[in-house]
Design a protein around this motif. Structure first.
Motif: not given
Length: 352
Positions: A262, A295-296, A299, A341, A344, A347-348
Motif C-alpha cells: 500500500c 473487504d471495503c 476500511y 485507494e 483498493d 486488494r486488486e
C-alpha cells in the motif's frame, strides 16, 4: 553510548569474552518457552552463564503485555537485582522488546544485552533501542528508547526457523534494502528460499542491520530521518492489530510486507516512484507472503487503527514514502480517500 553489534562465529566464546570484560554484580537471563527449549542449552555451555538466574515467560506476541512485564519486575526485585545487575534477553522480537523495557524501567534502568534468536528479532527489534509492550490492543503503545549494550548476531539460531518465520524477518530486510539503494534491493529480491544459503543470508543480514544502525546513530529518538524505518509500518501495523482483533493473528513481517504494498503505491502516486519497481516489489511480496484478506467494509476500522500510530501529529496520518530507492520522503501526510485507494490497490493486486 554506541551499541555494539557483535557478529558471532562462536557464540559461546564471544559471550564469554563480553561478560568477562563487562563486570556486573548479578546476572539474569530472560527467555520465552521457545528460546529456553531450543537456544538456552547452547548458551549453558558457556560456564559463566550458569550463574545467571533464568526467567522464563510464555512465547507469543500476545504475552508482550503489562501482566508479564510485572512478573519480570517482581522476579528481579525478589531475587536481588540492583542497578549494577545485567540482563540477557534471549529470544525473538517480542522478547527483546519486552525485556529491554523491563530492564530500562527497573530501578530506573539496569544494563542489558540482546541475543536475538529469530531473523525478525535480529533485523528489527534487537537493534535500535526501541523497547515496549502492547497495550489495549495496540502494538508497542507503551515503551521507551533504551539501547542494549550489545547485540549478538548468530545465524546458527536461524537454521531451526521455519520458512514462514524466516520470511517474516526478511520483510524488514526488504524494507532496509529500499531505504539504501537499488543495488541492495536487487540482491534481496534475488535470494532463493528454495535452497537457503545461510552464509549468504548472514551476509545480507549484516548489511541490512548496518542500514538501520546508520540511521539510528544519526537520529536515535526518531525526530527526523529515523522515521524512514517506518516504511510499510503505518498500514502494516493496522493490518497486524486488526488481525488480533479478528482472532486471526499474523506475523509482524507479513503485516509489514502487505503494508509496503500500500505504501509503495502511495509512493508511486505522490512521490513518483518508478512503476516497474513498485510492481516488481509487489510481485515478490505476493509470491512469498500469501494474502491478508479484508473487504471495503473494514476500511474505516483500519483507518481508525492508523490514527493511533505514534508517528502522527494531531489528526493527520504520517507516512514515510519513497521517491526512489535510497531517496526517502519522511513526514508525508496522506488523506483518508488516498489511503482507501491504496487499500483498493492491494486488494486488486492480490485478487480479493
Amino acid at each position: 553510548m554506541k551499541q555494539q553489534i557483535i557478529k558471532c562465529v562462536n557464540i559461546q566464546d564471544d559471550l564469554q569474552h563480553f561478560l568477562t570484560n563487562n563486570p556486573y554484580d548479578k546476572g539474569f537471563i530472560l527467555m520465552d518457552s521457545n528460546s529456553y527449549t531450543y537456544c538456552y542449552p547452547l548458551l549453558k555451555e558457556t560456564g559463566i552463564i550458569q550463574n545467571f538466574e533464568p526467567i522464563v515467560i510464555p512465547s507469543g506476541d500476545g504475552n508482550k503485555n503489562l501482566g508479564i512485564l510485572s512478573n519480570i519486575w517482581r522476579y528481579l526485585s525478589y531475587n536481588g537485582a540492583t542497578r549494577k545487575s545485567l540482563m540477557i534477553n534471549l529470544g525473538g522480537g517480542m522478547l527483546t522488546d519486552l525485556g529491554g523495557f523491563a530492564a530500562a524501567t527497573f530501578k530506573r534502568g539496569i544494563r542489558f544485552i540482546n541475543i536475538p534468536t529469530t531473523l525478525l528479532g535480529t533485523v528489527d527489534a534487537a537493534v535500535g533501542g526501541k523497547t515496549g509492550i502492547n497495550f489495549e490492543g495496540l502494538k508497542n503503545e507503551i515503551g521507551v528508547f533504551s539501547s542494549a549494550e550489545a547485540v549478538f548476531i548468530y545465524s546458527g539460531f536461524f537454521q531451526s526457523l521455519d520458512q514462514e518465520n524466516l520470511l517474516s524477518g526478511y520483510a524488514e530486510m526488504l524494507k532496509h534494502s529500499m531505504l539504501k539503494d537499488e543495488k541492495e534491493w536487487k540482491k534481496i529480491l534475488s535470494f532463493s528460499f528454495e535452497n537457503i544459503d545461510y552464509n549468504l543470508l548472514q551476509d545480507l543480514l549484516v548489511a541490512s542491520v548496518s542500514v538501520k544502525e546508520k540511521i539510528v546513530e544519526e537520529d536515535p529518538y526518531e525526530k527526523g530521518i529515523r522515521k524512514a524505518l517506518n516504511l510499510g509500518h503505518t498500514i502494516g501495523h493496522a493490518f497486524e492489530s486488526f488481525s488480533y482483533e479478528t482472532k486471526h493473528p499474523v506475523l509482524h513481517g507479513y503485516a509489514v510486507a502487505w503494508g509496503m504494498v500500500c505504501e509503495l503505491y502511495l509512493s508511486y502516486k505522490f512521490c513518483g516512484l518508478d512503476q516497474q519497481k513498485l510492481l516488481k516489489t509487489v510481485d515478490f511480496i505476493k509470491q512469498n507472503y500469501n494474502t491478508f484478506f479484508f473487504d471495503c467494509k473494514q476500511y474505516d476500522r483500519l483507518f481508525e487503527i492508523m490514527q493511533h500510530d505514534k508517528k502522527n501529529e494531531g489528526s493527520d496520518i504520517n507516512f514515510t514514502l519513497l521517491e526512489d530507492f535510497g531517496k526517502i520522503k519522511i513526514d508525508q501526510i496522506v488523506g483518508k480517500p488516498d489511503i482507501f485507494e491504496s487499500l483498493d490497490f492491494y486488494r486488486e493486486r492480490f485478487g480479493i
